[in-house]
Design an enzyme around this catalytic site. Structure first.
Site, mmCIF file in Angstrom:
data_model
loop_
_atom_site.group_PDB
_atom_site.id
_atom_site.type_symbol
_atom_site.label_atom_id
_atom_site.label_comp_id
_atom_site.label_asym_id
_atom_site.label_seq_id
_atom_site.Cartn_x
_atom_site.Cartn_y
_atom_site.Cartn_z
ATOM 1 N N GLU A 142 9.876 7.773 10.383
ATOM 2 C CA GLU A 142 9.442 6.873 9.318
ATOM 3 C C GLU A 142 9.008 7.658 8.090
ATOM 4 O OE1 GLU A 142 6.004 3.506 8.439
ATOM 5 O OE2 GLU A 142 5.705 5.033 9.968
ATOM 6 N N SER A 167 3.300 -4.547 6.463
ATOM 7 C CA SER A 167 4.301 -4.917 5.455
ATOM 8 C C SER A 167 5.304 -5.913 6.028
ATOM 9 C CB SER A 167 5.043 -3.671 4.971
ATOM 10 O OG SER A 167 4.161 -2.749 4.381
ATOM 11 N N GLN A 216 5.831 -3.725 11.448
ATOM 12 C CA GLN A 216 5.265 -2.699 12.327
ATOM 13 C C GLN A 216 3.808 -3.027 12.617
ATOM 14 O OE1 GLN A 216 3.648 1.105 10.701
ATOM 15 N NE2 GLN A 216 5.563 1.947 11.497
ATOM 16 N N GLY A 217 3.486 -3.299 13.869
ATOM 17 C CA GLY A 217 2.115 -3.617 14.268
ATOM 18 C C GLY A 217 1.381 -2.389 14.765
ATOM 19 N N SER A 265 -2.548 8.588 6.196
ATOM 20 C CA SER A 265 -3.160 9.116 4.977
ATOM 21 C C SER A 265 -2.822 10.590 4.782
ATOM 22 C CB SER A 265 -4.686 8.941 5.036
ATOM 23 O OG SER A 265 -5.230 9.795 6.024
ATOM 24 N N GLU A 283 -4.823 12.911 4.189
ATOM 25 C CA GLU A 283 -5.764 13.745 4.930
ATOM 26 C C GLU A 283 -5.264 13.997 6.348
ATOM 27 O OE1 GLU A 283 -7.760 11.909 1.537
ATOM 28 O OE2 GLU A 283 -6.605 11.058 3.183
ATOM 29 N N SER A 317 -1.454 -0.194 12.446
ATOM 30 C CA SER A 317 -2.811 -0.025 11.918
ATOM 31 C C SER A 317 -3.705 -1.227 12.214
ATOM 32 C CB SER A 317 -2.765 0.210 10.411
ATOM 33 O OG SER A 317 -2.128 1.430 10.103
#
Length: 378
Positions: free
Chosen positions: A240, A157, A122-123, A362, A364, A125
């Site tokens: 996901e 990953s 997965q491209g 995240s 947050e 971040s």
């Protein structure tokens, strides 16, 4: 879930016992045999129609319910994901291509996923665009009948072994940063792609930097509409974030602790055993939140905040249960082969838990998503 679910669980556990070696801690270790085990096991599941159980028959599935696929998800994660990286293609890459792909994209990509033959990465971040994904800077600039993609992705990953990348890049700029983003399905063998592994506690293959240097893509590589990638990504992230049943592994490890420790269990401090019991309660809470999102997905009405509430519960469970389990094995010495394996599983669980409140957005950001949904409803 009923008798059918119980039968499916029994079948899956039998397959794991027969085809996954004792002590298996996942596909992505220093031992190449572990990845080979996962690839073989994915093929066995595919032959039995269990890998993409809930996919429509026309795409290589059995047309089963989302609840039956949830059973597969739980049993796989509880046993250290013996499908390897296949969950990514099964849970969201394939379903997203079904919904938004062209007939040719479906023909090319869905059969290999259904057979367990292909690994996706997965491209999303980037170094300065992690939680704030819409601020990404990887750009696809028009070039004749296609685009040239340049930029950098990080924390990717499985990039060292993946054959395809589900890539989000900017094709134009609008008034809002969410506008002008496009999804491309890019072969990792394309000229101009470089992968650099990032060593980490979780071992090799998990995290990588991926560099794109004028990588050529065409109209045939676009998933959905040009400039409409953000809408699709929001859907992807909802699938996901609930697609990994972390609570199932937590519950399995917690329930094993008294059996593995035997007489030593009663010698543990009462306060620690009380925290252990609370963790089992939290496992049930996370499971019920996951089931709520599965039900909403089945109705086509899942919202970002729905998935966020589950993610908050399950990632904190990951870390809190790891802390309790580490204290348990620190005070009691699990004996024999089973004890050593249990210790290795707990330590592996701890390593994964460190990343759980950052991966897939995240904690947050999950709280912000949930707060926005609650405020909008008030």
């Amino acid at each position: 879930m009923g008798t059918a679910a119980d039968s499916l669980r029994s079948e899956l556990r039998t397959l794991v016992a027969e085809h996954v070696p004792p002590g298996f801690l996942g596909a992505f270790t220093d031992d190449p045999a572990d990845l080979a085990t996962a690839q073989r096991f994915a093929a066995i599941l595919a032959e039995r129609g269990l890998l993409c159980l809930a996919w429509p028959e026309e795409f290589g599935g059995r047309g089963a319910s989302a609840w039956e696929q949830t059973v597969v998800r739980e049993e796989m994660w509880a046993h250290h994901e013996p499908r390897g990286a296949q969950y990514m293609g099964v849970n969201w890459v394939g379903p997203t291509i079904m919904r938004h792909g062209t007939p040719e994209q479906r023909r090319v990509h869905l059969p290999p996923i259904a057979r367990g033959e292909v690994i996706w990465c997965q491209g999303f971040s980037e170094p300065d665009s992690g939680s704030d994904l819409a601020s990404l800077r990887t750009a696809a600039k028009p070039d004749g009948d296609g685009w040239l993609v340049s930029g950098q992705k990080i924390w990717t990953s499985y990039a060292t072994m993946a054959q395809w990348c589900f890539l989000l890049a900017r094709t134009s700029r609008g008034e809002k940063k969410q506008q002008g983003l496009t999804i491309f399905l890019v072969p990792m063998s394309a000229p101009g792609i470089e992968v650099r592994p990032i060593r980490c506690l979780m071992g090799p293959h998990h995290l990588n930097e991926v560099f794109f240097d004028d990588v050529r893509v065409t109209e045939a590589d676009v998933l959905g509409e040009v400039g409409d990638g953000w809408r699709v990504v929001q859907e992807v992230l909802a699938y996901e974030r609930v697609g990994i049943a972390r609570y199932a592994r937590c519950e399995r490890l917690l329930q094993r602790a008294p059996r593995v420790l035997g007489d030593q269990w009663e010698e543990l401090p009462a306060e620690l055993r009380g925290r252990w019991a609370r963790m089992l309660t939290h496992c049930r809470r996370a499971r019920l939140l996951a089931y709520r999102v599965v039900a909403l997905q089945s109705q086509g009405s899942v919202r970002p905040g729905d998935a966020a509430s589950y993610r908050i519960a399950v990632t904190t469970l990951d870390q809190d249960s790891a802390e309790v389990l580490m204290e348990i094995i620190g005070l009691a010495e699990p004996a024999g082969t089973e004890g050593r394996r249990f210790r290795a599983e707990v330590e592996d669980h701890l390593r994964y838990s460190h990343a759980s409140t950052v991966a897939s957005g995240s904690i947050e950001m999950q709280r912000i998503l949930l707060a926005r949904q609650l405020l909008a409803a008030s």
